[in-house]
Design a protein around this motif. Sequence first.
Motif, PDB file in Angstrom:
ATOM      1  N   TYR A 141      72.770  49.571  37.335  1.00 35.26           N
ATOM      2  CA  TYR A 141      71.567  49.499  38.118  1.00 35.26           C
ATOM      3  C   TYR A 141      70.701  48.478  38.214  1.00 35.26           C
ATOM      4  CZ  TYR A 141      72.469  54.589  38.285  1.00 35.26           C
ATOM      5  OH  TYR A 141      73.204  55.735  38.557  1.00 35.26           O
ATOM      6  N   GLY A 142      70.987  47.344  36.969  1.00 35.90           N
ATOM      7  CA  GLY A 142      70.164  46.033  37.232  1.00 35.90           C
ATOM      8  C   GLY A 142      71.013  45.065  37.812  1.00 35.90           C
ATOM      9  N   LEU A 143      71.921  45.183  38.517  1.00 34.13           N
ATOM     10  CA  LEU A 143      72.833  44.021  39.208  1.00 34.13           C
ATOM     11  C   LEU A 143      72.161  43.361  39.837  1.00 34.13           C
ATOM     12  CD1 LEU A 143      73.391  44.919  42.481  1.00 34.13           C
ATOM     13  CD2 LEU A 143      74.625  46.650  41.511  1.00 34.13           C
ATOM     14  N   ASP A 144      70.764  43.582  40.731  1.00 33.50           N
ATOM     15  CA  ASP A 144      70.022  42.589  41.255  1.00 33.50           C
ATOM     16  C   ASP A 144      69.298  41.319  40.421  1.00 33.50           C
ATOM     17  OD1 ASP A 144      70.545  43.076  44.008  1.00 33.50           O
ATOM     18  OD2 ASP A 144      69.217  44.709  44.034  1.00 33.50           O
ATOM     19  N   PHE A 145      69.098  41.935  39.258  1.00 34.88           N
ATOM     20  CA  PHE A 145      68.364  41.108  38.119  1.00 34.88           C
ATOM     21  C   PHE A 145      69.466  40.213  37.683  1.00 34.88           C
ATOM     22  CE2 PHE A 145      64.988  44.005  37.704  1.00 34.88           C
ATOM     23  CZ  PHE A 145      63.958  43.206  37.313  1.00 34.88           C
ATOM     24  N   ALA A 146      70.730  40.397  37.556  1.00 35.54           N
ATOM     25  CA  ALA A 146      71.758  39.448  37.227  1.00 35.54           C
ATOM     26  C   ALA A 146      71.946  38.532  38.639  1.00 35.54           C
ATOM     27  CB  ALA A 146      73.067  40.141  37.015  1.00 35.54           C
ATOM     28  N   GLY A 147      71.974  38.868  39.575  1.00 36.25           N
ATOM     29  CA  GLY A 147      72.227  37.982  40.829  1.00 36.25           C
ATOM     30  C   GLY A 147      71.201  36.995  41.079  1.00 36.25           C
ATOM     31  N   VAL A 148      69.926  37.363  41.058  1.00 34.12           N
ATOM     32  CA  VAL A 148      68.649  37.041  41.436  1.00 34.12           C
ATOM     33  C   VAL A 148      67.935  36.242  40.312  1.00 34.12           C
ATOM     34  CG1 VAL A 148      66.313  37.023  42.547  1.00 34.12           C
ATOM     35  CG2 VAL A 148      68.168  38.464  43.405  1.00 34.12           C
ATOM     36  N   ALA A 149      67.582  36.924  39.216  1.00 36.03           N
ATOM     37  CA  ALA A 149      66.834  36.297  38.110  1.00 36.03           C
ATOM     38  C   ALA A 149      67.587  35.662  37.070  1.00 36.03           C
ATOM     39  CB  ALA A 149      66.069  37.738  37.483  1.00 36.03           C
ATOM     40  N   ALA A 150      68.908  36.047  36.926  1.00 35.57           N
ATOM     41  CA  ALA A 150      69.662  35.286  35.940  1.00 35.57           C
ATOM     42  C   ALA A 150      70.598  34.093  36.508  1.00 35.57           C
ATOM     43  CB  ALA A 150      70.811  35.989  35.384  1.00 35.57           C
TER      44      ALA A 150
END
Length: 323
Positions: A141-150
């Motif tokens: 569910y947090g995949l967008d945090f990985a791609g964008v934020a990390a």
Amino acid sequence: MTQYNSRFDTSLKAQHFLPKYWGTWILLGLLFIASFIPTGIRDKFAAWLADRFYNAKFLNKRKKIAFINIGLCFPEYSELEKDLLMRENLRSVAQITLALGEIAFRSPSFLKKRVNFIGEHYVKEAEAAGQAIIFLAPHCYGLDFAGVAAISARGYPLSSMFNDYKNPIFDWFVTNYRTRFSRLNDKGTLYHRSEGLKPCIKSLRDKAHFYYLPDEDHGRDSSLFASFFATQKATLPVIGRLAKLGRAIVIPTYTSYNAKTGKVDVICHAPLTDIPSGDEQKDTDLMNAAIERVVNENRAQYMWTLKLFKTRPEVGLKIYKQG
């Protein structure tokens, strides 16, 4: 500058402001407000919402799919254990959903602080060696945090591939936040799945890393069967080809929302040095074994509600037909 011809249209049009879309705009406004609410308060509210709606009728279909998937992967789980896993799963969904506005509206410095980037040294080592990276990232569910934020917010050039959404406002919103930092680089973008693998390979050769979601079921004709926990999964056998043609290394990556710290843990494992092996089945087996390892970081945050096992080794078997 490398030219990327993505089919994603990130522009707003007059018809996007028609009354039928006002509800979507209101929801985006609420996400904007939620992105500035202190994390502790927002997380408690999200957990309360999840517990409140866990037994709601509109969730029954997805919960049934999840219970089937969990039962296939972990036959040792009792019904109570499945239930506890999914209760935690829903809390994570609620907490990450209410945090989603942060990716779109908060600053790069804020996003960097929100993410605990574990194993970033693997990324730095690859960059120092001039190597492109395939981030092997199963659906969580947090995949967008990985791609964008990390990744993107730290200046690492990144491409990925997604389908568009039925709602054009949500499509505009998601596409824009997924590309907000990659647009600042001269490498990397977002591709439509219909464009195939060629743009991704081109990006990798240009040293733009690729965020690859490998665990969807693409049907019998496109897949090989490989072990996945205690069952067999129809798996797209392209990881070896991507790594070879893109001259890239494969780094398994998982994202897990940590409610105790209020941060998003983005976890990179060591590169898979055995891929490509020259053998599609072996590469596919190695990939699924790597997915198992990262999912075990936090089983409760994997997208068990997807129809992961729609294609079965037994022809004609439809395990979700009542789901």
